[in-house]
Design a protein around this motif. Sequence first.
Motif, PDB file in Angstrom:
ATOM      1  N   GLU A  90      14.539 -59.857  14.146  1.00  0.00           N
ATOM      2  CA  GLU A  90      15.709 -60.271  14.397  1.00  0.00           C
ATOM      3  C   GLU A  90      15.902 -61.872  13.904  1.00  0.00           C
ATOM      4  OE1 GLU A  90      17.997 -62.949  16.541  1.00  0.00           O
ATOM      5  OE2 GLU A  90      16.226 -62.045  17.396  1.00  0.00           O
ATOM      6  N   ALA A  91      16.805 -62.300  13.249  1.00  0.00           N
ATOM      7  CA  ALA A  91      16.844 -63.771  12.918  1.00  0.00           C
ATOM      8  C   ALA A  91      18.382 -64.165  12.737  1.00  0.00           C
ATOM      9  CB  ALA A  91      16.194 -64.048  11.600  1.00  0.00           C
ATOM     10  N   VAL A  92      19.204 -63.692  14.004  1.00  0.00           N
ATOM     11  CA  VAL A  92      20.455 -63.966  14.081  1.00  0.00           C
ATOM     12  C   VAL A  92      20.707 -65.399  14.617  1.00  0.00           C
ATOM     13  CG1 VAL A  92      21.335 -61.633  13.939  1.00  0.00           C
ATOM     14  CG2 VAL A  92      21.089 -62.647  16.117  1.00  0.00           C
ATOM     15  N   SER A  93      21.638 -65.933  14.918  1.00  0.00           N
ATOM     16  CA  SER A  93      21.724 -67.140  15.589  1.00  0.00           C
ATOM     17  C   SER A  93      21.400 -67.352  16.934  1.00  0.00           C
ATOM     18  CB  SER A  93      23.318 -67.668  15.732  1.00  0.00           C
ATOM     19  OG  SER A  93      24.078 -67.383  14.581  1.00  0.00           O
ATOM     20  N   GLU A  94      20.957 -68.514  17.581  1.00  0.00           N
ATOM     21  CA  GLU A  94      20.241 -68.638  18.684  1.00  0.00           C
ATOM     22  C   GLU A  94      20.959 -68.421  19.774  1.00  0.00           C
ATOM     23  OE1 GLU A  94      16.910 -68.244  18.246  1.00  0.00           O
ATOM     24  OE2 GLU A  94      16.512 -69.819  19.485  1.00  0.00           O
ATOM     25  N   ASN A  95      21.604 -67.220  20.333  1.00  0.00           N
ATOM     26  CA  ASN A  95      22.676 -67.071  21.107  1.00  0.00           C
ATOM     27  C   ASN A  95      22.220 -65.693  21.901  1.00  0.00           C
ATOM     28  OD1 ASN A  95      25.068 -65.487  22.342  1.00  0.00           O
ATOM     29  ND2 ASN A  95      26.438 -67.256  21.386  1.00  0.00           N
ATOM     30  N   PHE A  96      21.971 -65.987  23.210  1.00  0.00           N
ATOM     31  CA  PHE A  96      21.599 -64.825  23.892  1.00  0.00           C
ATOM     32  C   PHE A  96      22.198 -63.352  23.885  1.00  0.00           C
ATOM     33  CE2 PHE A  96      20.965 -62.095  27.800  1.00  0.00           C
ATOM     34  CZ  PHE A  96      19.579 -61.754  27.616  1.00  0.00           C
ATOM     35  N   ASP A  97      23.383 -63.610  24.149  1.00  0.00           N
ATOM     36  CA  ASP A  97      24.420 -62.484  24.101  1.00  0.00           C
ATOM     37  C   ASP A  97      24.554 -61.714  22.882  1.00  0.00           C
ATOM     38  OD1 ASP A  97      24.956 -62.681  26.819  1.00  0.00           O
ATOM     39  OD2 ASP A  97      26.695 -64.251  26.461  1.00  0.00           O
TER      40      ASP A  97
END
Length: 285
Positions: A90-97
């Motif tokens: 996984e390499a999506v934005s750095e947002n926990f939710d």
Amino acid sequence: MKKIRKAAVIGGGTMGNGIAHVFSMHGITTHLVERNLELAEKALETISGNLDRMVGKEKIDATQKEETLDRIVTFTDIVKAVDEVELVVEAVSENFDLKKEVFTEIDRAAPAEAILASNTSSISITKLAAATTRADKFIGMHFFNPVPVMKLVEVVKGLQTSAATVAAIEKTARGLDKNPVVVSDYPGFVSNRVLMPMINEAIYCVYEGVAEPEEIDQVMKLGMAHPMGPLRLADFIGLDVCLDILHVLHEGFKDPKYRPCPLLVKMVEAGRLGDKTGEGFYSYD
Ligand code: 3HC
């Protein structure tokens, strides 16, 4: 332990397209997921451009470039993309939710034996793993920008990551011609815990008028043999990303030594995020 032959990469941004590039170049059929077809196309164009760079340097030939592109299949549906893969990165934005939501979906759809990895630069692997039903098969696989060039993969062991999962990811990283370094899951891991205080201190030097960005960068390039000075590197990473990581360190350790420099906070508030917005400590075309 068998070699990974099919993997999915979730997110086709700077890190995701670099990871897909490297996986595919090393013979792994790669399912690259983006939110829509235009973004998927953009990611493929970036990969193609970076492969051209490698052809130009005679690191690969034109046939290898085409084979690499042919092994990348783009998807907009995570469920379809992770079907039958052995590894998901996984390499999506750095947002926990957001990451939690993505991993819940992946966990439901990916084969039970598939390893789930996050390329997060600062979010707790242990906490992300807890959002899945396979914390033993969950791990951090932290790549560095530009992914096709940088030799490190920081392998982050969550509290419940099994030794078999660590061994499989170390082997996979070596198969990508990278050097894995295994670390435990604490804020910033090792890379950003060491790098970000240096960048923050360089920003404090600008803030306090000790020197201009060019001079600070010259000191670190010529005196310490860094390929980029810390302020040029901060622009390259993204000032918003640097600030997010410093917040994670500051909140995680409750130690004032990680307090983000007020100038960094202001620059992010102003939308001067570095290379990606054309303005940071330097200006870019
Ligand atoms: N894809 C493929 N090849 C690439 C590339 C890409 N995206 N970007 C650069 N290259 C290749 C070039 O073709 C060149 O190849 P050569 O060695 O065969 O000539 C080589 O990389 C060097 O590139 P350039 O000649 O264009 O430029 P430089 O010599 O200035 O190097 C650099 C550029 C590799 C970015 C170098 O400045 C560097 O290593 N900088 C530090 C990068 C760094 O620290 N990255 C880590 C950031 S932190 C991070 O990612 C983690 C996150 O959690 C914050």
